[in-house]
Write a protein that holds these residues in place. Structure first.
Motif, PDB file in Angstrom:
ATOM      1  N   THR A   4       3.139 -51.206  17.445  1.00  0.00           N
ATOM      2  CA  THR A   4       4.391 -51.882  17.118  1.00  0.00           C
ATOM      3  C   THR A   4       4.704 -52.811  18.275  1.00  0.00           C
ATOM      4  O   THR A   4       4.855 -52.358  19.414  1.00  0.00           O
ATOM      5  CB  THR A   4       5.536 -50.878  16.922  1.00  0.00           C
ATOM      6  N   ILE A   6       7.285 -55.285  19.944  1.00  0.00           N
ATOM      7  CA  ILE A   6       8.663 -55.759  20.020  1.00  0.00           C
ATOM      8  C   ILE A   6       8.688 -56.905  21.020  1.00  0.00           C
ATOM      9  O   ILE A   6       8.382 -56.724  22.201  1.00  0.00           O
ATOM     10  CB  ILE A   6       9.632 -54.643  20.461  1.00  0.00           C
ATOM     11  N   ASN A   8      10.662 -60.348  22.661  1.00  0.00           N
ATOM     12  CA  ASN A   8      11.875 -61.147  22.873  1.00  0.00           C
ATOM     13  C   ASN A   8      11.463 -62.599  23.092  1.00  0.00           C
ATOM     14  O   ASN A   8      11.028 -62.965  24.187  1.00  0.00           O
ATOM     15  CB  ASN A   8      12.662 -60.638  24.081  1.00  0.00           C
ATOM     16  N   ARG A  36       7.849 -57.298  15.442  1.00  0.00           N
ATOM     17  CA  ARG A  36       9.280 -57.459  15.221  1.00  0.00           C
ATOM     18  C   ARG A  36       9.878 -58.220  16.403  1.00  0.00           C
ATOM     19  O   ARG A  36       9.574 -57.915  17.556  1.00  0.00           O
ATOM     20  CB  ARG A  36       9.991 -56.110  15.077  1.00  0.00           C
ATOM     21  N   SER A  37      10.736 -59.175  16.093  1.00  0.00           N
ATOM     22  CA  SER A  37      11.455 -59.877  17.149  1.00  0.00           C
ATOM     23  C   SER A  37      12.661 -59.042  17.565  1.00  0.00           C
ATOM     24  O   SER A  37      13.395 -58.511  16.721  1.00  0.00           O
ATOM     25  CB  SER A  37      11.933 -61.241  16.644  1.00  0.00           C
ATOM     26  N   ALA A  38      12.873 -58.928  18.874  1.00  0.00           N
ATOM     27  CA  ALA A  38      14.030 -58.186  19.383  1.00  0.00           C
ATOM     28  C   ALA A  38      15.327 -58.924  19.115  1.00  0.00           C
ATOM     29  O   ALA A  38      16.413 -58.359  19.300  1.00  0.00           O
ATOM     30  CB  ALA A  38      13.864 -57.947  20.884  1.00  0.00           C
ATOM     31  N   TRP A  43      14.186 -54.371  14.280  1.00  0.00           N
ATOM     32  CA  TRP A  43      13.327 -53.856  15.358  1.00  0.00           C
ATOM     33  C   TRP A  43      13.584 -52.373  15.620  1.00  0.00           C
ATOM     34  O   TRP A  43      12.652 -51.624  15.971  1.00  0.00           O
ATOM     35  CB  TRP A  43      13.480 -54.678  16.637  1.00  0.00           C
ATOM     36  N   LYS A  44      14.817 -51.926  15.425  1.00  0.00           N
ATOM     37  CA  LYS A  44      15.107 -50.497  15.615  1.00  0.00           C
ATOM     38  C   LYS A  44      14.419 -49.663  14.547  1.00  0.00           C
ATOM     39  O   LYS A  44      13.864 -48.592  14.837  1.00  0.00           O
ATOM     40  CB  LYS A  44      16.618 -50.260  15.582  1.00  0.00           C
ATOM     41  N   VAL A  56       5.906 -53.923  24.400  1.00  0.00           N
ATOM     42  CA  VAL A  56       7.128 -54.708  24.577  1.00  0.00           C
ATOM     43  C   VAL A  56       6.780 -55.965  25.368  1.00  0.00           C
ATOM     44  O   VAL A  56       6.331 -55.876  26.519  1.00  0.00           O
ATOM     45  CB  VAL A  56       8.222 -53.914  25.312  1.00  0.00           C
ATOM     46  N   THR A  62      14.952 -56.023  27.271  1.00  0.00           N
ATOM     47  CA  THR A  62      14.215 -55.621  26.078  1.00  0.00           C
ATOM     48  C   THR A  62      13.451 -54.328  26.310  1.00  0.00           C
ATOM     49  O   THR A  62      13.464 -53.424  25.470  1.00  0.00           O
ATOM     50  CB  THR A  62      13.247 -56.738  25.648  1.00  0.00           C
ATOM     51  N   VAL A  66      14.282 -50.680  24.253  1.00  0.00           N
ATOM     52  CA  VAL A  66      13.217 -49.993  23.518  1.00  0.00           C
ATOM     53  C   VAL A  66      12.986 -48.613  24.125  1.00  0.00           C
ATOM     54  O   VAL A  66      12.887 -47.608  23.416  1.00  0.00           O
ATOM     55  CB  VAL A  66      11.922 -50.821  23.529  1.00  0.00           C
TER      56      VAL A  66
END
Length: 299
Positions: A4, A6, A8, A36-38, A43-44, A56, A62, A66
């Motif tokens: 995953t 994440i 920014n 997923r973009s933060a 994203w959660k 990350v 960010t 996370v």
């Protein structure tokens, strides 16, 4: 691995198309990537789905948000440092290395536990990764400068200059506090409980701190030691890891009688602007009690 990612996109000075490049790098390395973009909703929820690793790509803000959601989950985090200060990545020795090199090292990387502190107060309870404090850093957060530091020539140096300006003129404030039962009450310019060696724009203030050591360092800056901090801020550029050597205490449980002064928990400020009066004062506690989040640290 099932990853995953994440990301920014606003961290540091990234170029357009950075998200696609990151996904391409990870896919080319043989990973199954969920991006997923933060900056966007979702994203959660992505963190709740099955993954072997959470990557990350961003700065301390960010990484911290996370990490707080992965405490105790047993899912490791790998950082691709993309922010301005990158204090968490610096603590783990992951800065100034190409992303490709970091990715290649994940297979044989060590798992390093970083303590997740707990901060409780009238607002409730939350984890912190970097630290809790009042005075200098909280005042800077409460009174942001005009313009975006990220858009200036060197954002870290710009932040240091602003911090030094505030440090020169900030008035000491009265604080009543105790660390593991030891009375620390005094008038302070800066009062910081740190969970890692670096804080703010790469200031190396907690020189005895080690990841996962089960204690925090409380930095105690009174008027007596203001000149020592100002000298450090003035000469920081000569050696990024120059030690400030400010008075500190180490411990597990810090209690503060909070009267509503500006207090930061990582990058979040209390009291909030819309807070009710009864939530602006009371006992605040910061403690290290065994909770942790795991990071992959390539050699």
């Amino acid at each position: 691995m099932r990853i995953t990612l994440i990301h920014n996109p606003g961290a540091g000075r990234q170029r357009r198309g950075e998200a696609g490049k990151l996904v391409e790098l990870l896919t080319h390395a043989g990973h199954d990537v969920r991006y997923r973009s933060a900056k966007e909703p979702g994203w959660k929820r992505a963190l709740k789905k099955k993954a072997d690793l959470v990557v990350v790509a961003g700065g301390d803000g960010t990484v911290g948000k996370v990490a707080r959601r992965l405490v105790g989950r047993g899912i490791p985090i790998a950082i691709l440092p993309s922010g301005t200060a990158n204090n968490i990545a610096r603590t783990l020795g992951q800065v100034e290395r190409p992303f490709e090199e970091l990715m290649r090292g994940w297979g044989g990387a060590r798992r390093v536990k970083l303590d997740a502190g707990v901060a409780s107060g009238p607002w409730g309870e939350r984890y912190f990764i970097e630290g809790v404090g009042a005075g200098l850093f909280a005042d800077v957060l409460a009174n942001p400068s005009n313009g975006d530091l990220k858009q200036r020539g060197d954002p870290v140096k710009s932040a240091l200059r602003r911090l030094r300006d505030v440090a020169m003129h900030s008035a000491p404030f009265e604080i009543t506090a105790a660390l593991d039962g030891e009375d620390l009450s005094d008038r302070y310019v800066m009062f910081e409980a740190l969970n890692m060696p670096y804080v703010g724009p790469n200031l190396h203030l907690a020189h005895d701190n080690r990841p996962g050591d089960g204690e925090m360092d409380v930095v105690l800056l009174t008027e007596e030691h203001r000149d020592r901090l100002l000298y450090y801020l003035q000469h920081w550029q000569e050696n990024r890891d120059r030690l400030a050597m400010l008075p500190t205490r180490r411990g597990k449980r810090l209690q503060i009688e909070w009267t509503g002064f500006a207090l930061h928990i990582d990058d979040k400020l209390q009291p909030k602007t819309d807070v009710k009066p009864k939530q602006m004062a009371g006992l605040v506690e910061a403690r290290i009690e065994g909770a942790a989040v795991e990071f992959l640290v390539p050699a």
